[in-house]
Write an enzyme that holds these catalytic residues in place. Structure first.
Site, PDB file in Angstrom:
ATOM      1  N   HIS A 475      -7.058  -3.525  -7.545  1.00  0.00           N
ATOM      2  CA  HIS A 475      -6.283  -2.737  -6.714  1.00  0.00           C
ATOM      3  C   HIS A 475      -6.635  -3.165  -5.127  1.00  0.00           C
ATOM      4  O   HIS A 475      -5.739  -3.314  -4.766  1.00  0.00           O
ATOM      5  CB  HIS A 475      -6.990  -1.236  -6.963  1.00  0.00           C
ATOM      6  CG  HIS A 475      -6.416  -0.113  -5.945  1.00  0.00           C
ATOM      7  ND1 HIS A 475      -5.493   0.601  -6.411  1.00  0.00           N
ATOM      8  CD2 HIS A 475      -6.564   0.131  -4.727  1.00  0.00           C
ATOM      9  CE1 HIS A 475      -5.126   1.766  -5.224  1.00  0.00           C
ATOM     10  NE2 HIS A 475      -5.898   0.969  -4.041  1.00  0.00           N
ATOM     11  N   GLU A 476      -7.917  -3.421  -5.004  1.00  0.00           N
ATOM     12  CA  GLU A 476      -8.223  -3.958  -3.637  1.00  0.00           C
ATOM     13  C   GLU A 476      -7.575  -5.345  -3.582  1.00  0.00           C
ATOM     14  O   GLU A 476      -7.227  -5.610  -2.414  1.00  0.00           O
ATOM     15  CB  GLU A 476      -9.660  -3.864  -3.551  1.00  0.00           C
ATOM     16  CG  GLU A 476     -10.318  -2.436  -3.768  1.00  0.00           C
ATOM     17  CD  GLU A 476      -9.677  -1.460  -2.728  1.00  0.00           C
ATOM     18  OE1 GLU A 476      -9.183  -1.616  -1.534  1.00  0.00           O
ATOM     19  OE2 GLU A 476      -9.887  -0.264  -3.174  1.00  0.00           O
ATOM     20  N   HIS A 479      -4.183  -4.890  -2.132  1.00  0.00           N
ATOM     21  CA  HIS A 479      -4.088  -4.559  -0.671  1.00  0.00           C
ATOM     22  C   HIS A 479      -4.286  -5.806   0.067  1.00  0.00           C
ATOM     23  O   HIS A 479      -3.624  -6.158   1.052  1.00  0.00           O
ATOM     24  CB  HIS A 479      -5.090  -3.598  -0.437  1.00  0.00           C
ATOM     25  CG  HIS A 479      -4.964  -2.181  -0.458  1.00  0.00           C
ATOM     26  ND1 HIS A 479      -3.695  -1.495  -0.014  1.00  0.00           N
ATOM     27  CD2 HIS A 479      -5.608  -1.294  -1.351  1.00  0.00           C
ATOM     28  CE1 HIS A 479      -3.681  -0.389  -0.591  1.00  0.00           C
ATOM     29  NE2 HIS A 479      -4.773   0.062  -1.035  1.00  0.00           N
ATOM     30  N   HIS A 482      -1.348  -8.084   0.233  1.00  0.00           N
ATOM     31  CA  HIS A 482      -0.385  -7.682   1.193  1.00  0.00           C
ATOM     32  C   HIS A 482      -0.485  -8.072   2.796  1.00  0.00           C
ATOM     33  O   HIS A 482       0.306  -8.196   3.534  1.00  0.00           O
ATOM     34  CB  HIS A 482      -0.348  -6.104   1.172  1.00  0.00           C
ATOM     35  CG  HIS A 482       0.803  -5.429   1.701  1.00  0.00           C
ATOM     36  ND1 HIS A 482       0.877  -3.965   1.689  1.00  0.00           N
ATOM     37  CD2 HIS A 482       1.984  -5.863   2.003  1.00  0.00           C
ATOM     38  CE1 HIS A 482       2.038  -3.653   2.377  1.00  0.00           C
ATOM     39  NE2 HIS A 482       2.802  -4.770   2.517  1.00  0.00           N
TER      40      HIS A 482
END
Length: 690
Positions: A475-476, A479, A482
């Protein structure tokens, strides 16, 4: 003064030199320089205005301050100390006031508006057009058109909000760290996994507690300690003690957050009124995908309605299961029994214990597998830099470089995965340096970081993670990609600087690869034998994936609904004699029935109250973005989870575009249509398969 390491713009940050006494002189100088740059724009001759000397100059005016202050706030989140906290909190009002004043600067605003209305301003296209439009909208939303007396009040209000939301977060951290539970009788630890027991003994030894002859086991409220304790420990009284410790965070003096919450809500409501909005939710959401608090609440209410029948059934099933196992009556469970009995029901229904997966998820293999997934899907290469070659803020922190298939360096990042008392809880990504395309055609690299509070290693074995912790890492990293893959020339439009209800799409998207056999086989290997997860265990894991999924959905619905109602109708809660009771009553239909009733997390809800805005009125974003990710991943499922063409299309149309285009348009560009809510419901087992 330029030798101050907080002001050093170098890509290689000198962490060892970032000391508390350096903070005030650095930030004061950065504030002075930033204000001078803004004053220069505000004094421009209206006849000489250009894109470069107005909007672009404003973008560059705060760059030094942004970097210096980011270093300060980051250090406070990973290496908190009394001196650092004092320096941060001393500067916080000045920094907050400075940023709040930018859109309230009448002369600056007049220059920006004047240029935007010129033929040159009207003729801008692409990312420059987006930048001007977003800046103008942001200034108006922040009060640029207010009369002078309202601007003055807004500045003071913003400064106070910054101070008290920081205090709220400090209280949560301090209360969490202040609590411990010591067990001296090993017999009371029956049911607890050996890994958790060993970690508790090491925790006690690190505090000088116990001895070889008389060992002590120390438990804390940090997730790697609390979660297995409440899930597996047979001793009901000890679980109750842990639960009481958890719900007391932010609820008792000297860290009682109740008065702070009341003041935060009042200030946010006043801010919305000053800016001509009916409530804070509408103010915050008008430039996000949801557009209004009412629409966000409708979305969450629809999700609640769809999950309600399964939620009621799942709650009843657990009550009936416990009654059958104990010979007691069917009745609501105690809150400290929920995770314990749910785990027992999972084992009976699926013959599956999540702890059996731990040996297959050693941290280093998981990280290597993550990087291999990124390579196969997005054509990326991640290279770890040798320990000691780059300074970090803690010996455990690792540093990596990211390159594309052609060897072009895209950026670098730090990774800090284990809990410390000086580090805030949870997991997060942040950015330190924003690079991207330069005017001369070259590209500057980005610099970011990812942090977590995952199961630490022990002396005789590596850090063995739960599957949920594996999902957290993926998940991290989503980010982080991105940010690092951003190809936007305007830094404030790059990477994760997107609408808050869009920002979780890349992160939640990455979690999907944690459930696919093909990707798990790249890294899910037994830490001793190297064997992959046996097919029998994998099938049980997948079968159990949606176990109590309606309860999980309803928990997120409850948090999002609480957040929205607090900001849509704050006066109802502020007028209540018992604030906590009023909050709980507003979401009672979303909560698992328990005896006694569970207090809400409102007094330790950092997402909502430890930042002037943060996730306030925006917690629904997790579910909103989950709809996007569930739907978008159907394209990978259809075209191949390692289909490089699909992955590169996701990079080109989502990950690299930041906020250069409206997120609705970005999503349509990738999927060819609007998102389908049923994709999430099907993935959660709450709607029939297509």
């Amino acid at each position: 003064m330029d030798s101050n390491p907080f002001l050093d713009p170098s890509f290689a940050i000198r962490w060892s030199q970032l000391t508390p006494e350096q903070i005030e002189p650095a930030i004061d100088l950065a504030l002075t320089r930033a204000q001078a740059a803004i004053d220069t724009i505000a004094r421009r001759d209206p006849a000489s205005l250009s894109y470069e000397n107005t909007f672009l100059a404003l973008e560059e005016a705060t760059e030094e301050l942004n970097l210096a202050w980011t270093k300060v706030t980051h250090l406070q989140s990973v290496a908190d100390s009394p001196a650092l906290r004092e320096a941060h909190n001393t500067l916080l009002p000045r920094v907050s006031t400075f940023y709040a004043r930018i859109p309230l600067n009448a002369e600056l605003w007049s220059r920006l508006k004047a240029f935007a209305e010129t033929p040159a301003g009207q003729g801008l296209r692409g990312v420059q057009r987006r930048f001007v439009d977003e800046t103008v909208a942001e200034f108006r939303q922040a009060g640029a058109d207010l009369p002078a007396e309202k601007k003055t009040r807004l500045e003071a209000l913003q400064s106070e909000l910054a101070e008290i939301t920081q205090k709220y977060g400090d209280n949560v951290l301090d209360a969490t760290n202040a609590w411990q539970l010591l067990v001296e009788d090993e017999g009371r630890l029956r049911g607890l996994p050996e890994q958790a027991k060993a970690a508790a003994r090491r925790s006690a030894e690190a505090k000088g507690l116990g001895s070889t002859d008389r060992p002590v086991w120390r438990f804390t409220l940090h997730a790697p300690s609390q979660e297995p304790f409440l899930t597996y420990l047979d001793d009901d009284a000890l679980r109750r003690e842990m639960w009481l410790g958890a719900i007391a965070v932010g609820a008792n003096e000297p860290q009682d957050n109740t008065p702070l919450i009341r003041r935060i809500l009042a200030l946010r409501a006043e801010k919305a009124a000053l800016l001509g909005r009916p409530n804070f939710a509408d103010l915050v959401l008008e430039r996000r995908m949801a557009k209004s608090g009412g629409r966000a609440l409708d979305f969450i209410s629809d999700m609640q309605r769809r999950a309600a029948p399964a939620f009621t059934r799942e709650c009843r099933e657990l009550e009936e299961f416990k009654a059958a196992q104990t010979g007691g009556a069917v009745a609501p469970l105690a809150p400290w029994e929920l995770a314990y009995w749910a785990e027992k029901l999972r084992r009976v229904r699926y013959a599956f214990d999540e702890e059996v997966l731990r040996p297959y998820f050693p941290l280093e293999r998981v990280i290597a597998g993550l990087f291999e997934v990124a390579h196969r899907v997005f054509g990326l290469r991640v290279i770890e830099v040798a320990s000691g070659a780059v300074e970090t803020w803690h010996p455990e922190v690792k540093f990596y470089e990211l390159a594309d298939a052609g060897g072009r360096q895209l950026g670098s990042f730090y990774a800090d995965w284990h809990p410390r008392e000086s580090k805030r809880g949870g997991a997060w990504m942040n950015y330190l340096v924003t690079g991207g395309p330069r005017a001369d055609g070259t590209r500057a690299p980005h610099l970011g970081l990812i942090c977590g509070n995952l199961t630490p290693p022990s002396p005789d074995r590596p850090a063995l993670l739960t599957h949920r912790e594996v999902e957290t890492i993926f998940h991290e990293f989503g980010h982080l990609l991105h940010h690092l893959l951003g190809e936007v020339e305007i830094k404030s439009l790059n990477g994760v600087n997107v609408a808050w209800d869009f920002v979780e799409l890349p992160s939640q998207m990455m979690e999907n690869w944690c459930w696919e056999r093909e990707s798990l086989d790249l890294f899910a290997r037994h830490f001793e034998s190297g064997a992959p997860i046996p097919e029998e265990i994998f099938q049980k894991m997948v079968a159990a994936k949606n176990f109590r999924s309606a309860v999980a959905v309803m928990r997120q619905v409850a948090l999002a609904k609480m957040d929205l109602l607090l900001h849509l109708r704050p006066q109802e809660f502020l007028a209540a004699a018992d604030f906590e009771a009023a909050v709980r009553a507003s979401i009672a239909d979303c909560l698992v029935p328990t005896s006694p009733a569970v207090p809400t997390i409102v007094r330790r809800f950092n997402h909502i109250f430890s930042d002037p805005v943060g996730y306030a009125a925006g917690y629904y974003s997790y579910k909103w973005a989950e709809v996007l990710d569930a739907d978008a991943f159907t394209r990978f499922k259809r075209e191949g989870i390692f289909n490089a063409a699909t992955g590169l299309d996701f990079v080109a149309k989502i990950l690299s575009r930041g906020n250069s285009v409206d997120p609705v348009e970005l999503y349509r560009n990738f999927m060819g249509r609007d998102p389908d809510l049923n994709a999430l419901l099907r993935r959660s087992g709450l709607a029939p398969a297509a």
